[in-house]
Every structure is written in C-alpha cells, then in structure tokens.
Design a protein around this motif. Structure first.
Motif, PDB file in Angstrom:
ATOM      1  N   MET A   1     -42.628 -30.490   8.358  1.00 35.34           N
ATOM      2  CA  MET A   1     -41.461 -29.905   8.988  1.00 35.34           C
ATOM      3  C   MET A   1     -40.776 -28.912   8.041  1.00 35.34           C
ATOM      4  O   MET A   1     -40.368 -27.844   8.463  1.00 35.34           O
ATOM      5  N   VAL A   2     -40.632 -29.293   6.762  1.00 33.41           N
ATOM      6  CA  VAL A   2     -39.969 -28.419   5.790  1.00 33.41           C
ATOM      7  C   VAL A   2     -40.745 -27.113   5.643  1.00 33.41           C
ATOM      8  O   VAL A   2     -40.144 -26.041   5.533  1.00 33.41           O
ATOM      9  N   GLN A   3     -42.079 -27.184   5.674  1.00 37.77           N
ATOM     10  CA  GLN A   3     -42.889 -25.967   5.551  1.00 37.77           C
ATOM     11  C   GLN A   3     -42.593 -24.974   6.674  1.00 37.77           C
ATOM     12  O   GLN A   3     -42.610 -23.766   6.459  1.00 37.77           O
ATOM     13  N   LYS A   4     -42.288 -25.491   7.848  1.00 38.77           N
ATOM     14  CA  LYS A   4     -41.935 -24.630   8.971  1.00 38.77           C
ATOM     15  C   LYS A   4     -40.535 -24.040   8.773  1.00 38.77           C
ATOM     16  O   LYS A   4     -40.301 -22.864   9.043  1.00 38.77           O
ATOM     17  N   LEU A   5     -39.592 -24.856   8.283  1.00 40.48           N
ATOM     18  CA  LEU A   5     -38.212 -24.408   8.082  1.00 40.48           C
ATOM     19  C   LEU A   5     -38.107 -23.286   7.058  1.00 40.48           C
ATOM     20  O   LEU A   5     -37.335 -22.350   7.242  1.00 40.48           O
ATOM     21  N   VAL A   6     -38.864 -23.377   5.967  1.00 39.44           N
ATOM     22  CA  VAL A   6     -38.725 -22.394   4.885  1.00 39.44           C
ATOM     23  C   VAL A   6     -39.212 -21.004   5.284  1.00 39.44           C
ATOM     24  O   VAL A   6     -38.922 -20.027   4.601  1.00 39.44           O
ATOM     25  N   LYS A   7     -39.901 -20.904   6.403  1.00 40.57           N
ATOM     26  CA  LYS A   7     -40.376 -19.609   6.883  1.00 40.57           C
ATOM     27  C   LYS A   7     -39.374 -18.945   7.824  1.00 40.57           C
ATOM     28  O   LYS A   7     -39.593 -17.840   8.289  1.00 40.57           O
ATOM     29  N   GLN A   8     -38.273 -19.640   8.112  1.00 41.92           N
ATOM     30  CA  GLN A   8     -37.271 -19.135   9.037  1.00 41.92           C
ATOM     31  C   GLN A   8     -35.977 -18.800   8.295  1.00 41.92           C
ATOM     32  O   GLN A   8     -35.679 -19.370   7.250  1.00 41.92           O
ATOM     33  N   ALA A   9     -35.218 -17.879   8.865  1.00 44.87           N
ATOM     34  CA  ALA A   9     -33.903 -17.545   8.310  1.00 44.87           C
ATOM     35  C   ALA A   9     -32.994 -18.754   8.479  1.00 44.87           C
ATOM     36  O   ALA A   9     -33.121 -19.482   9.453  1.00 44.87           O
ATOM     37  N   PRO A  10     -32.113 -19.001   7.567  1.00 45.73           N
ATOM     38  CA  PRO A  10     -31.818 -18.294   6.327  1.00 45.73           C
ATOM     39  C   PRO A  10     -32.651 -18.775   5.139  1.00 45.73           C
ATOM     40  O   PRO A  10     -32.558 -18.232   4.052  1.00 45.73           O
ATOM     41  N   PHE A  11     -33.501 -19.778   5.357  1.00 48.82           N
ATOM     42  CA  PHE A  11     -34.223 -20.413   4.251  1.00 48.82           C
ATOM     43  C   PHE A  11     -35.310 -19.540   3.653  1.00 48.82           C
ATOM     44  O   PHE A  11     -35.676 -19.706   2.497  1.00 48.82           O
ATOM     45  N   LYS A  12     -35.810 -18.582   4.418  1.00 47.66           N
ATOM     46  CA  LYS A  12     -36.849 -17.707   3.880  1.00 47.66           C
ATOM     47  C   LYS A  12     -36.303 -16.779   2.794  1.00 47.66           C
ATOM     48  O   LYS A  12     -37.069 -16.199   2.039  1.00 47.66           O
ATOM     49  N   SER A  13     -34.992 -16.651   2.693  1.00 43.37           N
ATOM     50  CA  SER A  13     -34.402 -15.830   1.629  1.00 43.37           C
ATOM     51  C   SER A  13     -34.336 -16.571   0.288  1.00 43.37           C
ATOM     52  O   SER A  13     -34.024 -15.972  -0.729  1.00 43.37           O
ATOM     53  N   LEU A  14     -34.652 -17.868   0.298  1.00 45.88           N
ATOM     54  CA  LEU A  14     -34.689 -18.647  -0.946  1.00 45.88           C
ATOM     55  C   LEU A  14     -36.062 -18.510  -1.600  1.00 45.88           C
ATOM     56  O   LEU A  14     -37.084 -18.475  -0.902  1.00 45.88           O
ATOM     57  N   SER A  15     -36.094 -18.445  -2.921  1.00 50.13           N
ATOM     58  CA  SER A  15     -37.372 -18.430  -3.636  1.00 50.13           C
ATOM     59  C   SER A  15     -38.051 -19.789  -3.456  1.00 50.13           C
ATOM     60  O   SER A  15     -37.415 -20.761  -3.019  1.00 50.13           O
ATOM     61  N   SER A  16     -39.316 -19.883  -3.811  1.00 50.46           N
ATOM     62  CA  SER A  16     -40.041 -21.155  -3.706  1.00 50.46           C
ATOM     63  C   SER A  16     -39.343 -22.248  -4.506  1.00 50.46           C
ATOM     64  O   SER A  16     -39.207 -23.386  -4.040  1.00 50.46           O
ATOM     65  N   GLN A  17     -38.893 -21.899  -5.700  1.00 50.09           N
ATOM     66  CA  GLN A  17     -38.189 -22.877  -6.542  1.00 50.09           C
ATOM     67  C   GLN A  17     -36.862 -23.287  -5.897  1.00 50.09           C
ATOM     68  O   GLN A  17     -36.507 -24.468  -5.887  1.00 50.09           O
ATOM     69  N   GLU A  18     -36.120 -22.326  -5.350  1.00 50.60           N
ATOM     70  CA  GLU A  18     -34.860 -22.640  -4.679  1.00 50.60           C
ATOM     71  C   GLU A  18     -35.095 -23.495  -3.434  1.00 50.60           C
ATOM     72  O   GLU A  18     -34.318 -24.403  -3.149  1.00 50.60           O
ATOM     73  N   GLN A  19     -36.171 -23.227  -2.709  1.00 50.49           N
ATOM     74  CA  GLN A  19     -36.512 -24.040  -1.538  1.00 50.49           C
ATOM     75  C   GLN A  19     -36.812 -25.482  -1.964  1.00 50.49           C
ATOM     76  O   GLN A  19     -36.346 -26.426  -1.325  1.00 50.49           O
ATOM     77  N   ASP A  20     -37.581 -25.623  -3.033  1.00 48.55           N
ATOM     78  CA  ASP A  20     -37.892 -26.971  -3.538  1.00 48.55           C
ATOM     79  C   ASP A  20     -36.613 -27.708  -3.919  1.00 48.55           C
ATOM     80  O   ASP A  20     -36.444 -28.879  -3.588  1.00 48.55           O
ATOM     81  N   THR A  21     -35.708 -27.015  -4.599  1.00 50.49           N
ATOM     82  CA  THR A  21     -34.438 -27.613  -5.006  1.00 50.49           C
ATOM     83  C   THR A  21     -33.598 -27.975  -3.786  1.00 50.49           C
ATOM     84  O   THR A  21     -33.018 -29.056  -3.716  1.00 50.49           O
ATOM     85  N   PHE A  22     -33.550 -27.053  -2.818  1.00 45.70           N
ATOM     86  CA  PHE A  22     -32.737 -27.271  -1.626  1.00 45.70           C
ATOM     87  C   PHE A  22     -33.167 -28.520  -0.866  1.00 45.70           C
ATOM     88  O   PHE A  22     -32.336 -29.329  -0.458  1.00 45.70           O
ATOM     89  N   PHE A  23     -34.459 -28.701  -0.689  1.00 43.72           N
ATOM     90  CA  PHE A  23     -34.957 -29.811   0.119  1.00 43.72           C
ATOM     91  C   PHE A  23     -35.310 -31.063  -0.687  1.00 43.72           C
ATOM     92  O   PHE A  23     -35.652 -32.086  -0.097  1.00 43.72           O
ATOM     93  N   ALA A  24     -35.195 -31.006  -2.014  1.00 50.25           N
ATOM     94  CA  ALA A  24     -35.600 -32.133  -2.864  1.00 50.25           C
ATOM     95  C   ALA A  24     -34.888 -33.442  -2.522  1.00 50.25           C
ATOM     96  O   ALA A  24     -35.519 -34.504  -2.488  1.00 50.25           O
ATOM     97  N   ASP A  25     -33.603 -33.396  -2.293  1.00 50.17           N
ATOM     98  CA  ASP A  25     -32.834 -34.612  -2.020  1.00 50.17           C
ATOM     99  C   ASP A  25     -32.493 -34.780  -0.542  1.00 50.17           C
ATOM    100  O   ASP A  25     -31.630 -35.580  -0.184  1.00 50.17           O
TER     101      ASP A  25
END
Length: 182
Positions: A1-25
């Motif tokens: 599910m997260v892989q689908k979310l990171v491809k959509q706005a506004p999450f696609k504007s986050l770098s891979s590292q920022e995406q990992d941090t955002f969804f980590a917890d």
C-alpha cells in the motif's frame, strides 16, 4: 500500500529517504462505524490516510452537528489542524474504516524539511478550516462591515488560508517543538 501512496501527490515530492522516514512509524488503525477519529477541541497527535472505508467531516452548529463532506480511500485527515497548530477537524467513521496513522511530529518535520511537500499542502483547501474561520467571523457579528461573506469567499477562491499560514510559518522559521504532544 505504501508503495502506491509514494507515487501520488503530495508524497511523490518526498525523496526516497524522506518517504522511508515519513512511513517508518506509521501504524494501521481500524475504526468501527461511529468511531471518533478527530475532535474539534483536541490537536491531533497523528496525520491519517484513509486506506479503506469512509469517514464523515462534521461541524458544530447551534442546533447540533452537520455533515460537511465524506472522505474515502486515499484522502488525508488531521493535516489542517496540524498546519494551523489549532484543532478544527471533527471526523467520525461513516463505516468500518482502516487508516494509516503517521505521528504528527513526523508529518510536521517533513513539511519543514521539504518545500515541495509543504507547497503541496499549501495548494489544498479544507472544509473544516473554512467552517472554523467562518464561524469565528460570524461570531464577531455586527462589528464586521456589510458584505464580508462575499469578500471572504473571493479571498478563499484565490488563495487558500492554508497557503497563507504556510507562508507565515516559513517567514518565522517555524519550529516543530510546538507540535510535540508527548
């Protein structure tokens, strides 16, 4: 599910590292029909994404509550109150709903660290925010000049209140310590 979310706005504007941090917890939250997700008198400690089900946005009226809108899969909750640093969202589950809950401190840290991410939220409008502002303006009553509703609506159509608020935060070098609720 997260892989689908990171491809959509506004999450696609986050770098891979920022995406990992955002969804980590992030945690899954199951809400039965009628469960109160956000209260208009409490600053949320989480940012939510609706994964399945539906939620209802409510507003207080002199005669009780009224429905503002329904949100479904892929939509976000809690961001308006967090951006305003003031609670204004009242949300309940309209049906059994699954949410992805991200700590508020993580959400705010990403807003501060990534101008594209915060700009994406500045472009969004919120029924709750508009309702909150209009109720305060309405409460001011006779002190306001005639025709304020039309002028306010013109302003709301040209620039969201959230974008104004984000501009103020940037000018003041906003600090997330004000959002730590623990």
């Amino acid at each position: 599910m997260v892989q689908k979310l990171v491809k959509q706005a506004p999450f696609k504007s986050l770098s891979s590292q920022e995406q990992d941090t955002f969804f980590a917890d992030a945690k899954l939250l199951s809400c039965p029909m009628g469960h109160r997700i956000l209260r208009p008198d409490t600053l949320p400690d989480r940012f939510f994404l609706v994964l399945s089900g539906a939620v209802r946005l409510l507003a207080e009226t002199p005669k009780g509550s009224r429905s503002l809108d329904v949100r479904v899969q892929g939509q976000m909750l809690g961001w308006v109150s967090l951006l305003r640093a003031e609670p204004c969202e009242w949300v309940i589950a309209s049906e059994d709903t699954v949410l992805l809950a991200v700590p508020a401190s993580t959400f705010v840290a990403c807003l501060e660290a990534n101008p594209s991410f915060s700009s994406a939220f500045a472009q969004l409008s919120s029924r709750h925010e508009l309702e909150c502002v209009l109720s305060r303006v309405s409460a001011a009553g006779s002190q306001l000049a005639k025709g304020w509703q039309e002028r306010f609506q013109d302003l709301a159509n040209t620039e969201t209140l959230t974008s104004c608020f984000l501009r103020i935060l940037k000018k003041r070098k906003f600090n997330t310590k004000y959002f730590t609720l623990y």
